[in-house]
Design a protein around this motif. Structure first.
Motif, PDB file in Angstrom:
ATOM      1  N   PHE A 155      -4.992  -8.220   7.361  1.00 26.30           N
ATOM      2  CA  PHE A 155      -3.832  -7.816   8.161  1.00 26.30           C
ATOM      3  C   PHE A 155      -3.035  -6.752   7.416  1.00 26.30           C
ATOM      4  O   PHE A 155      -2.943  -6.769   6.196  1.00 26.30           O
ATOM      5  CB  PHE A 155      -2.906  -9.012   8.418  1.00 26.30           C
ATOM      6  CG  PHE A 155      -3.473 -10.021   9.367  1.00 26.30           C
ATOM      7  CD1 PHE A 155      -3.254  -9.903  10.729  1.00 26.30           C
ATOM      8  CD2 PHE A 155      -4.216 -11.078   8.903  1.00 26.30           C
ATOM      9  CE1 PHE A 155      -3.780 -10.840  11.608  1.00 26.30           C
ATOM     10  CE2 PHE A 155      -4.749 -12.020   9.766  1.00 26.30           C
ATOM     11  CZ  PHE A 155      -4.534 -11.895  11.122  1.00 26.30           C
ATOM     12  N   THR A 156      -2.443  -5.867   8.185  1.00 22.05           N
ATOM     13  CA  THR A 156      -1.537  -4.848   7.684  1.00 22.05           C
ATOM     14  C   THR A 156      -0.237  -4.954   8.477  1.00 22.05           C
ATOM     15  O   THR A 156      -0.273  -5.133   9.691  1.00 22.05           O
ATOM     16  CB  THR A 156      -2.138  -3.441   7.886  1.00 22.05           C
ATOM     17  OG1 THR A 156      -3.381  -3.374   7.199  1.00 22.05           O
ATOM     18  CG2 THR A 156      -1.218  -2.358   7.377  1.00 22.05           C
ATOM     19  N   VAL A 157       0.880  -4.847   7.785  1.00 19.06           N
ATOM     20  CA  VAL A 157       2.191  -4.848   8.444  1.00 19.06           C
ATOM     21  C   VAL A 157       2.807  -3.475   8.244  1.00 19.06           C
ATOM     22  O   VAL A 157       3.064  -3.053   7.111  1.00 19.06           O
ATOM     23  CB  VAL A 157       3.131  -5.931   7.865  1.00 19.06           C
ATOM     24  CG1 VAL A 157       4.438  -5.964   8.644  1.00 19.06           C
ATOM     25  CG2 VAL A 157       2.464  -7.296   7.857  1.00 19.06           C
ATOM     26  N   GLU A 158       3.037  -2.757   9.346  1.00 20.04           N
ATOM     27  CA  GLU A 158       3.634  -1.419   9.272  1.00 20.04           C
ATOM     28  C   GLU A 158       5.069  -1.492   8.761  1.00 20.04           C
ATOM     29  O   GLU A 158       5.780  -2.480   8.990  1.00 20.04           O
ATOM     30  CB  GLU A 158       3.625  -0.750  10.644  1.00 20.04           C
ATOM     31  CG  GLU A 158       2.258  -0.366  11.132  1.00 20.04           C
ATOM     32  CD  GLU A 158       2.306   0.416  12.432  1.00 20.04           C
ATOM     33  OE1 GLU A 158       3.339   0.388  13.133  1.00 20.04           O
ATOM     34  OE2 GLU A 158       1.289   1.051  12.742  1.00 20.04           O
ATOM     35  N   GLN A 159       5.506  -0.439   8.099  1.00 17.11           N
ATOM     36  CA  GLN A 159       6.855  -0.360   7.528  1.00 17.11           C
ATOM     37  C   GLN A 159       7.935  -0.603   8.581  1.00 17.11           C
ATOM     38  O   GLN A 159       8.947  -1.250   8.304  1.00 17.11           O
ATOM     39  CB  GLN A 159       7.067   1.000   6.868  1.00 17.11           C
ATOM     40  CG  GLN A 159       8.404   1.146   6.177  1.00 17.11           C
ATOM     41  CD  GLN A 159       8.552   0.236   4.982  1.00 17.11           C
ATOM     42  OE1 GLN A 159       7.634   0.110   4.187  1.00 17.11           O
ATOM     43  NE2 GLN A 159       9.680  -0.409   4.849  1.00 17.11           N
ATOM     44  N   GLY A 160       7.733  -0.131   9.786  1.00 23.40           N
ATOM     45  CA  GLY A 160       8.725  -0.296  10.846  1.00 23.40           C
ATOM     46  C   GLY A 160       9.044  -1.745  11.169  1.00 23.40           C
ATOM     47  O   GLY A 160      10.142  -2.065  11.625  1.00 23.40           O
ATOM     48  N   VAL A 161       8.091  -2.626  10.933  1.00 25.44           N
ATOM     49  CA  VAL A 161       8.311  -4.053  11.172  1.00 25.44           C
ATOM     50  C   VAL A 161       9.444  -4.569  10.284  1.00 25.44           C
ATOM     51  O   VAL A 161      10.318  -5.303  10.736  1.00 25.44           O
ATOM     52  CB  VAL A 161       7.016  -4.862  10.917  1.00 25.44           C
ATOM     53  CG1 VAL A 161       7.306  -6.354  10.855  1.00 25.44           C
ATOM     54  CG2 VAL A 161       5.971  -4.549  11.970  1.00 25.44           C
ATOM     55  N   PHE A 162       9.446  -4.164   9.037  1.00 26.74           N
ATOM     56  CA  PHE A 162      10.449  -4.656   8.096  1.00 26.74           C
ATOM     57  C   PHE A 162      11.843  -4.164   8.475  1.00 26.74           C
ATOM     58  O   PHE A 162      12.827  -4.880   8.308  1.00 26.74           O
ATOM     59  CB  PHE A 162      10.077  -4.263   6.668  1.00 26.74           C
ATOM     60  CG  PHE A 162       8.728  -4.809   6.289  1.00 26.74           C
ATOM     61  CD1 PHE A 162       8.539  -6.159   6.096  1.00 26.74           C
ATOM     62  CD2 PHE A 162       7.633  -3.969   6.173  1.00 26.74           C
ATOM     63  CE1 PHE A 162       7.304  -6.682   5.784  1.00 26.74           C
ATOM     64  CE2 PHE A 162       6.390  -4.474   5.853  1.00 26.74           C
ATOM     65  CZ  PHE A 162       6.219  -5.833   5.652  1.00 26.74           C
TER      66      PHE A 162
ATOM     67  N   ASP B 264       0.873  -1.180   0.000  1.00 29.76           N
ATOM     68  CA  ASP B 264       0.000   0.000   0.000  1.00 29.76           C
ATOM     69  C   ASP B 264       0.906   1.225   0.000  1.00 29.76           C
ATOM     70  O   ASP B 264       1.498   1.571   1.033  1.00 29.76           O
ATOM     71  CB  ASP B 264      -0.888  -0.030   1.234  1.00 29.76           C
ATOM     72  CG  ASP B 264      -1.869   1.123   1.305  1.00 29.76           C
ATOM     73  OD1 ASP B 264      -1.539   2.232   0.822  1.00 29.76           O
ATOM     74  OD2 ASP B 264      -2.957   0.930   1.869  1.00 29.76           O
ATOM     75  N   THR B 265       1.039   1.878  -1.158  1.00 34.31           N
ATOM     76  CA  THR B 265       1.957   3.020  -1.274  1.00 34.31           C
ATOM     77  C   THR B 265       1.489   4.229  -0.474  1.00 34.31           C
ATOM     78  O   THR B 265       2.310   5.000   0.003  1.00 34.31           O
ATOM     79  CB  THR B 265       2.138   3.427  -2.748  1.00 34.31           C
ATOM     80  OG1 THR B 265       0.865   3.679  -3.332  1.00 34.31           O
ATOM     81  CG2 THR B 265       2.827   2.337  -3.536  1.00 34.31           C
ATOM     82  N   LYS B 266       0.195   4.386  -0.319  1.00 32.37           N
ATOM     83  CA  LYS B 266      -0.328   5.530   0.436  1.00 32.37           C
ATOM     84  C   LYS B 266       0.018   5.427   1.923  1.00 32.37           C
ATOM     85  O   LYS B 266       0.384   6.416   2.549  1.00 32.37           O
ATOM     86  CB  LYS B 266      -1.839   5.630   0.259  1.00 32.37           C
ATOM     87  CG  LYS B 266      -2.460   6.801   0.981  1.00 32.37           C
ATOM     88  CD  LYS B 266      -3.947   6.903   0.729  1.00 32.37           C
ATOM     89  CE  LYS B 266      -4.529   8.089   1.472  1.00 32.37           C
ATOM     90  NZ  LYS B 266      -5.978   8.168   1.289  1.00 32.37           N
TER      91      LYS B 266
END
Length: 87
Positions: free
Chosen positions: A32-39, A13-15
């Motif tokens: 489910f959504t995985v926040e960028q910080g997880v990566f 999700d680019t937005k």
């Protein structure tokens, strides 16, 4: 029934700068959504862009799905967001 992930589909999700994927509890679809910080937390390599983030998701899919099962509360309405603290 237990939460399972028979469909390997995931999307960036680019937005919102996150990855979305889906699981199933019987006939119920669970989002489910995985926040960028997880990566950034689970990978020593910077994700950089959409392609890099999806590669990290794929590499750590089992770890992400394990976290998703842990935070899932069973047939509650709405989506679940995985954050760094879940790892």
């Amino acid at each position: 029934m237990a939460l399972n992930f028979p469909n390997p589909t995931r999307s960036y999700d680019t937005k919102h700068h996150c990855v979305r994927f889906w699981g199933y509890d019987g006939a119920f679809e669970v989002s489910f959504t995985v926040e960028q910080g997880v990566f950034d937390r689970i990978s020593s390599s910077p994700t950089g862009d959409e392609s890099g983030t999806l590669k990290v998701f794929d590499k750590y899919r089992d770890k992400i799905l394990t976290a998703a099962r842990r935070v899932y509360r069973g047939r509650q309405v709405g989506a679940y967001t995985l954050i760094s603290a879940d790892f």
